[in-house]
Motif scaffolding. Structure first.
Motif, PDB file in Angstrom:
ATOM      1  N   GLU A   1       3.945   1.514  -1.168  1.00 29.43           N
ATOM      2  CA  GLU A   1       4.569   1.637  -2.485  1.00 29.43           C
ATOM      3  C   GLU A   1       3.575   2.124  -3.530  1.00 29.43           C
ATOM      4  OE1 GLU A   1       7.765   1.401  -3.193  1.00 29.43           O
ATOM      5  OE2 GLU A   1       8.123   1.028  -1.051  1.00 29.43           O
ATOM      6  N   ARG A   2       2.312   1.670  -3.437  1.00 33.78           N
ATOM      7  CA  ARG A   2       1.278   2.100  -4.379  1.00 33.78           C
ATOM      8  C   ARG A   2       0.996   3.597  -4.229  1.00 33.78           C
ATOM      9  NH1 ARG A   2      -4.324   2.276  -4.752  1.00 33.78           N
ATOM     10  NH2 ARG A   2      -4.590   1.619  -2.585  1.00 33.78           N
ATOM     11  N   ASN A   3       0.963   4.066  -2.996  1.00 32.70           N
ATOM     12  CA  ASN A   3       0.742   5.491  -2.753  1.00 32.70           C
ATOM     13  C   ASN A   3       1.893   6.333  -3.293  1.00 32.70           C
ATOM     14  OD1 ASN A   3      -1.704   5.013  -1.468  1.00 32.70           O
ATOM     15  ND2 ASN A   3      -0.804   4.918   0.582  1.00 32.70           N
ATOM     16  N   LYS A   4       3.118   5.805  -3.139  1.00 30.77           N
ATOM     17  CA  LYS A   4       4.278   6.513  -3.679  1.00 30.77           C
ATOM     18  C   LYS A   4       4.190   6.644  -5.185  1.00 30.77           C
ATOM     19  CE  LYS A   4       7.707   5.236  -0.149  1.00 30.77           C
ATOM     20  NZ  LYS A   4       8.971   4.461   0.082  1.00 30.77           N
ATOM     21  N   THR A   5       3.756   5.544  -5.823  1.00 36.87           N
ATOM     22  CA  THR A   5       3.642   5.535  -7.285  1.00 36.87           C
ATOM     23  C   THR A   5       2.570   6.513  -7.760  1.00 36.87           C
ATOM     24  OG1 THR A   5       4.279   3.190  -7.326  1.00 36.87           O
ATOM     25  CG2 THR A   5       3.221   4.076  -9.294  1.00 36.87           C
ATOM     26  N   GLU A   6       1.437   6.560  -7.055  1.00 35.09           N
ATOM     27  CA  GLU A   6       0.347   7.479  -7.439  1.00 35.09           C
ATOM     28  C   GLU A   6       0.718   8.921  -7.246  1.00 35.09           C
ATOM     29  OE1 GLU A   6      -2.929   6.186  -5.076  1.00 35.09           O
ATOM     30  OE2 GLU A   6      -3.392   4.460  -6.363  1.00 35.09           O
ATOM     31  N   ASN A   7       1.597   9.205  -6.283  1.00 37.37           N
ATOM     32  CA  ASN A   7       1.999  10.570  -5.988  1.00 37.37           C
ATOM     33  C   ASN A   7       3.070  11.098  -6.924  1.00 37.37           C
ATOM     34  OD1 ASN A   7       0.186  10.737  -3.855  1.00 37.37           O
ATOM     35  ND2 ASN A   7       1.693  10.014  -2.339  1.00 37.37           N
ATOM     36  N   CYS A   8       3.694  10.180  -7.692  1.00 37.84           N
ATOM     37  CA  CYS A   8       4.749  10.599  -8.610  1.00 37.84           C
ATOM     38  C   CYS A   8       4.158  11.321  -9.824  1.00 37.84           C
ATOM     39  CB  CYS A   8       5.562   9.401  -9.074  1.00 37.84           C
ATOM     40  SG  CYS A   8       6.594   8.701  -7.760  1.00 37.84           S
TER      41      CYS A   8
ATOM     42  N   GLU B   1       0.822  -1.202   0.000  1.00 36.07           N
ATOM     43  CA  GLU B   1       0.000   0.000   0.000  1.00 36.07           C
ATOM     44  C   GLU B   1       0.864   1.264   0.000  1.00 36.07           C
ATOM     45  OE1 GLU B   1      -3.529   2.139  -0.118  1.00 36.07           O
ATOM     46  OE2 GLU B   1      -3.196  -0.027  -0.342  1.00 36.07           O
TER      47      GLU B   1
END
Length: 256
Positions: free
Chosen positions: A249-256, A247
């Protein structure tokens, strides 16, 4: 060695010798060694679980000794655990095999912490029955406290070995009285007696250990269910941890 059959001995399949490589071929135990299991902080081990592992070890050693074979290198790293959480002893007979091939292995002081004092002073190739009982007592300490041998002494292995060789004072692990039944701690002390003759044999150890749980024989189905529940709980915790990481890592990806 290949003809020896017991549920608590790891099966010898054969030997491998080629291109300068000498190896034993043994039955695979997916859960690794007893040392691995004890070091896994995610694995919850109650007293019933610990006593089950110790009883497996006792039964395996009793079988070996009744057939006139001492282990000589007994330690938690050569006690393996299979997929059903059954402990199986391996490396039995290894000193004789190494001797037959004229192979000499230098001993690391850390590997000598399970060795009986009399054998540190006067080594016997292949070990002795009394020496195996001493090694078993050190494994009891490991299982009870889930720590390495003599870890509470806060001394390097070579210094501990020297103290074992040259008493007094006697050098033995320190185990808290509230970590196991009193009868188990008493048995452990008997097994690491400085006088080899005063140590019980594995037939006596078996009889004493069998009575430690107030004479009650654990129902094997209850024990297995308890272990499965613990294993399931461990898996749930691990899955929850991995899900949280995913979760993040997914949030990090969405924030990029």
């Amino acid at each position: 060695m290949r003809d020896m059959r017991h549920e608590n001995l790891n099966l010898y399949v054969g030997l491998f010798l080629d291109s300068g490589i000498f190896a034993l071929v043994v039955e695979h135990c997916p859960r690794g060694s007893l040392a691995d299991l004890l070091a896994d902080s995610n694995m919850r081990l109650d007293w019933m679980f610990k006593s089950s592992l110790l009883m497996d070890l006792i039964k395996g050693m009793k079988y070996l000794h009744l057939r006139g074979l001492s282990h000589g290198r007994l330690k938690s790293t050569n006690c393996l655990v299979d997929g059903r959480f059954v402990l199986k002893i391996t490396d039995y007979g290894l000193p004789m095999i190494l001797q037959s091939q004229n192979i000499h292995r230098p001993e690391d002081p850390q590997e000598l912490l399970w060795t009986a004092p009399e054998l540190l002073r006067n080594p016997v190739r292949g070990g002795t029955f009394h020496g195996d009982v001493f090694s078993f007592s050190i494994i009891i300490q490991e299982v009870i406290s889930r720590t390495l041998p003599y870890s509470m002494m806060d001394m390097p292995a070579h210094e501990i070995v020297e103290r074992l060789k040259n008493p007094p004072p006697l050098c033995r692990p320190l185990v808290s009285v509230d970590e196991a039944p009193t009868e188990c701690l008493s048995l452990m002390n008997d097994c690491w007696n400085e006088d080899p003759i005063k140590r019980p044999n594995f037939d006596e150890v078996f009889k004493q250990f069998r009575g430690i749980n107030r004479g009650k024989r654990a129902n094997i189905i209850d024990s297995m269910l308890r272990m499965l529940e613990q294993y399931s709980s461990n898996l749930e915790d691990l899955i929850r941890e991995r899900t949280d990481e995913l979760e993040v890592e997914r949030n990090k990806t969405e924030n990029c």
